[in-house]
Design a protein around this motif. Sequence first.
Motif, mmCIF file in Angstrom:
data_model
loop_
_atom_site.group_PDB
_atom_site.id
_atom_site.type_symbol
_atom_site.label_atom_id
_atom_site.label_comp_id
_atom_site.label_asym_id
_atom_site.label_seq_id
_atom_site.Cartn_x
_atom_site.Cartn_y
_atom_site.Cartn_z
ATOM 1 N N ASP A 148 0.811 -1.219 0.000
ATOM 2 C CA ASP A 148 0.000 0.000 0.000
ATOM 3 C C ASP A 148 0.847 1.272 0.000
ATOM 4 O O ASP A 148 0.326 2.372 -0.204
ATOM 5 C CB ASP A 148 -0.982 0.006 1.174
ATOM 6 N N LYS A 149 2.161 1.132 0.237
ATOM 7 C CA LYS A 149 3.070 2.275 0.144
ATOM 8 C C LYS A 149 3.689 2.393 -1.245
ATOM 9 O O LYS A 149 4.582 3.214 -1.460
ATOM 10 C CB LYS A 149 4.184 2.143 1.185
ATOM 11 N N GLN A 150 3.225 1.559 -2.174
ATOM 12 C CA GLN A 150 3.766 1.501 -3.536
ATOM 13 C C GLN A 150 5.234 1.093 -3.550
ATOM 14 O O GLN A 150 6.002 1.478 -4.421
ATOM 15 C CB GLN A 150 3.575 2.839 -4.257
ATOM 16 N N GLU A 151 5.592 0.272 -2.554
ATOM 17 C CA GLU A 151 6.915 -0.334 -2.522
ATOM 18 C C GLU A 151 6.837 -1.735 -3.109
ATOM 19 O O GLU A 151 5.834 -2.441 -2.958
ATOM 20 C CB GLU A 151 7.427 -0.409 -1.088
ATOM 21 N N ILE A 152 7.900 -2.143 -3.773
ATOM 22 C CA ILE A 152 7.941 -3.484 -4.359
ATOM 23 C C ILE A 152 8.263 -4.478 -3.254
ATOM 24 O O ILE A 152 9.277 -4.351 -2.561
ATOM 25 C CB ILE A 152 9.003 -3.572 -5.466
ATOM 26 N N VAL A 153 7.416 -5.477 -3.116
ATOM 27 C CA VAL A 153 7.630 -6.475 -2.067
ATOM 28 C C VAL A 153 7.870 -7.866 -2.638
ATOM 29 O O VAL A 153 8.246 -8.782 -1.897
ATOM 30 C CB VAL A 153 6.437 -6.527 -1.090
ATOM 31 N N GLU A 154 7.663 -8.014 -3.952
ATOM 32 C CA GLU A 154 7.863 -9.342 -4.540
ATOM 33 C C GLU A 154 8.018 -9.206 -6.054
ATOM 34 O O GLU A 154 7.456 -8.287 -6.673
ATOM 35 C CB GLU A 154 6.670 -10.250 -4.219
ATOM 36 N N LEU A 155 8.805 -10.098 -6.635
ATOM 37 C CA LEU A 155 8.912 -10.224 -8.081
ATOM 38 C C LEU A 155 8.236 -11.528 -8.483
ATOM 39 O O LEU A 155 8.562 -12.594 -7.963
ATOM 40 C CB LEU A 155 10.381 -10.237 -8.515
ATOM 41 N N VAL A 156 7.297 -11.444 -9.413
ATOM 42 C CA VAL A 156 6.514 -12.620 -9.807
ATOM 43 C C VAL A 156 6.677 -12.840 -11.305
ATOM 44 O O VAL A 156 6.397 -11.932 -12.107
ATOM 45 C CB VAL A 156 5.027 -12.447 -9.458
ATOM 46 N N GLU A 157 7.115 -14.028 -11.695
ATOM 47 C CA GLU A 157 7.350 -14.347 -13.097
ATOM 48 C C GLU A 157 6.090 -14.933 -13.734
ATOM 49 O O GLU A 157 5.556 -15.939 -13.285
ATOM 50 C CB GLU A 157 8.505 -15.351 -13.221
ATOM 51 N N LYS A 158 5.594 -14.250 -14.770
ATOM 52 C CA LYS A 158 4.443 -14.702 -15.564
ATOM 53 C C LYS A 158 3.286 -15.197 -14.681
ATOM 54 O O LYS A 158 2.934 -16.377 -14.691
ATOM 55 C CB LYS A 158 4.873 -15.786 -16.550
ATOM 56 N N PRO A 159 2.699 -14.292 -13.901
ATOM 57 C CA PRO A 159 1.660 -14.702 -12.948
ATOM 58 C C PRO A 159 0.389 -15.191 -13.640
ATOM 59 O O PRO A 159 -0.078 -14.583 -14.609
ATOM 60 C CB PRO A 159 1.391 -13.410 -12.170
ATOM 61 N N LYS A 160 -0.159 -16.284 -13.144
ATOM 62 C CA LYS A 160 -1.428 -16.788 -13.672
ATOM 63 C C LYS A 160 -2.590 -15.940 -13.164
ATOM 64 O O LYS A 160 -3.580 -15.724 -13.870
ATOM 65 C CB LYS A 160 -1.610 -18.246 -13.271
ATOM 66 N N ASP A 161 -2.490 -15.478 -11.921
ATOM 67 C CA ASP A 161 -3.484 -14.568 -11.354
ATOM 68 C C ASP A 161 -2.909 -13.150 -11.325
ATOM 69 O O ASP A 161 -1.692 -12.963 -11.192
ATOM 70 C CB ASP A 161 -3.858 -15.013 -9.946
ATOM 71 N N PHE A 162 -3.786 -12.151 -11.414
ATOM 72 C CA PHE A 162 -3.327 -10.773 -11.508
ATOM 73 C C PHE A 162 -2.555 -10.362 -10.251
ATOM 74 O O PHE A 162 -3.031 -10.539 -9.127
ATOM 75 C CB PHE A 162 -4.501 -9.824 -11.707
ATOM 76 N N VAL A 163 -1.353 -9.829 -10.456
ATOM 77 C CA VAL A 163 -0.516 -9.299 -9.381
ATOM 78 C C VAL A 163 -0.377 -7.791 -9.539
ATOM 79 O O VAL A 163 -0.600 -7.018 -8.617
ATOM 80 C CB VAL A 163 0.869 -9.973 -9.384
ATOM 81 N N SER A 164 0.028 -7.364 -10.731
ATOM 82 C CA SER A 164 0.075 -5.959 -11.125
ATOM 83 C C SER A 164 0.269 -5.926 -12.630
ATOM 84 O O SER A 164 0.523 -6.960 -13.258
ATOM 85 C CB SER A 164 1.208 -5.203 -10.421
ATOM 86 N N ASP A 165 0.155 -4.733 -13.207
ATOM 87 C CA ASP A 165 0.387 -4.596 -14.645
ATOM 88 C C ASP A 165 1.717 -3.897 -14.927
ATOM 89 O O ASP A 165 1.936 -3.380 -16.012
ATOM 90 C CB ASP A 165 -0.766 -3.849 -15.317
ATOM 91 N N GLN A 166 2.625 -3.901 -13.935
ATOM 92 C CA GLN A 166 3.933 -3.277 -14.079
ATOM 93 C C GLN A 166 4.982 -4.351 -14.369
ATOM 94 O O GLN A 166 5.389 -5.102 -13.484
ATOM 95 C CB GLN A 166 4.302 -2.504 -12.808
ATOM 96 N N ALA A 167 5.418 -4.411 -15.631
ATOM 97 C CA ALA A 167 6.378 -5.422 -16.069
ATOM 98 C C ALA A 167 7.805 -4.937 -15.859
ATOM 99 O O ALA A 167 8.133 -3.766 -16.104
ATOM 100 C CB ALA A 167 6.166 -5.762 -17.538
ATOM 101 N N VAL A 168 8.667 -5.826 -15.402
ATOM 102 C CA VAL A 168 10.087 -5.522 -15.213
ATOM 103 C C VAL A 168 10.766 -5.515 -16.577
ATOM 104 O O VAL A 168 10.642 -6.471 -17.350
ATOM 105 C CB VAL A 168 10.744 -6.569 -14.294
ATOM 106 N N ILE A 169 11.508 -4.436 -16.886
ATOM 107 C CA ILE A 169 12.077 -4.309 -18.231
ATOM 108 C C ILE A 169 13.578 -4.594 -18.280
ATOM 109 O O ILE A 169 14.172 -4.568 -19.360
ATOM 110 C CB ILE A 169 11.802 -2.914 -18.827
ATOM 111 N N GLY A 170 14.197 -4.874 -17.139
ATOM 112 C CA GLY A 170 15.609 -5.222 -17.141
ATOM 113 C C GLY A 170 16.559 -4.072 -16.895
ATOM 114 O O GLY A 170 17.730 -4.125 -17.282
ATOM 115 N N ILE A 171 16.074 -3.011 -16.223
ATOM 116 C CA ILE A 171 16.925 -1.883 -15.836
ATOM 117 C C ILE A 171 16.675 -1.613 -14.355
ATOM 118 O O ILE A 171 15.521 -1.487 -13.920
ATOM 119 C CB ILE A 171 16.633 -0.623 -16.667
ATOM 120 N N TYR A 172 17.765 -1.516 -13.582
ATOM 121 C CA TYR A 172 17.680 -1.428 -12.120
ATOM 122 C C TYR A 172 18.625 -0.344 -11.615
ATOM 123 O O TYR A 172 19.751 -0.209 -12.104
ATOM 124 C CB TYR A 172 18.093 -2.749 -11.468
#
Length: 339
Positions: A148-172
């Motif tokens: 709820d603070k808009q902090e990333i708490v998990e990375l999910v690969e190809k989720p079957k259920d909706f997690v978010s619509d923000q895809a990781v693009i490979g820049i950190y």
Amino acid sequence: MKIIVPMAGRGSRLRPHSITVPKPLIPVAGQPIVHRLVKDIAKVLKQPIEEIAFVLGDPAWFGDDVVASLETLANNLGAKASIYRQDLPLGTGHAIMCAKPSLSGPSVIAYADTLIRAEFDLDPTADSVIWTKQVNNPEAYGVVKLNDKQEIVELVEKPKDFVSDQAVIGIYYFKDVAVLKDKLQQVLDENVTNGGEYQINDGIKRMMADGKVFKTGTVSEWMDCGNKAITVETNARMLGFLKADGDEQLIASSVILDNAEIIEPCFIGENVKITDSIIGPNVSIGHNSVIDNSIVKNSLIQTHTHIKNANLDEAMIGNHVQYNGNFTKVSLGDYTVLE
């Protein structure tokens, strides 16, 4: 600030073009992919770049000419160039650790197979920023899970259920990349692999477990260069952006036109001769090429290539090619001859 660029892969999905030229060095809209990526990251960071560390593959493939090109890129941005080698394809985490001597202080890690358009400020409260792009089909990507603070708490690969619509693009971004280095060293020491490879995500997850704060930096455009069709599309999109920006000269003053028309946006390099032809829109032509009696649109043509009697659309043609014919959606590597 440092930029770390792992780019040891050969780009097999972009063959035949990546057989003779490493994929990150293939020009899009007149400049190699990695050059455009690094320059765009530097614009977003809005601060001096101290060092750019490139992680390359086999010297037989990434040779002296590649090293010289990357050193020039870094020097033009006022940065030191550091060159490292990844001898075996052991994953993203392993590639980063090949640049271990450079892994200290504030740094951006960027994989050299995408191009971006972005305008945002790095969050000073974050230990790390993962750059993302909003997508319509998040189930096809690795995505971030936010609290709820808009902090990333998990990375999910190809989720079957909706997690978010923000895809990781490979820049950190890492406030101190040495923290990631320590976590990745643990991953290597414990031999934690996924598919036989060491992944950056395993280091990031350990940072999250320690309470490090991860935020998102959302880009407005994310353009892939994974295969021929997508690279041709990316070339068109990038030409449109560059034309709108007006920051680059896209058509060289040495271009010779003889009964020819250019429909912009196009990139046309030095000493190109175009006769009895219509070029564009969305065409890039490398230097010292000749186009004769042809119609070319939505296509990429590299250097020292001669195109004659052609009607090309969605074509990608390499360097030193001789092409004379009536084909359309072609993909020709370097030194090909079709007459």
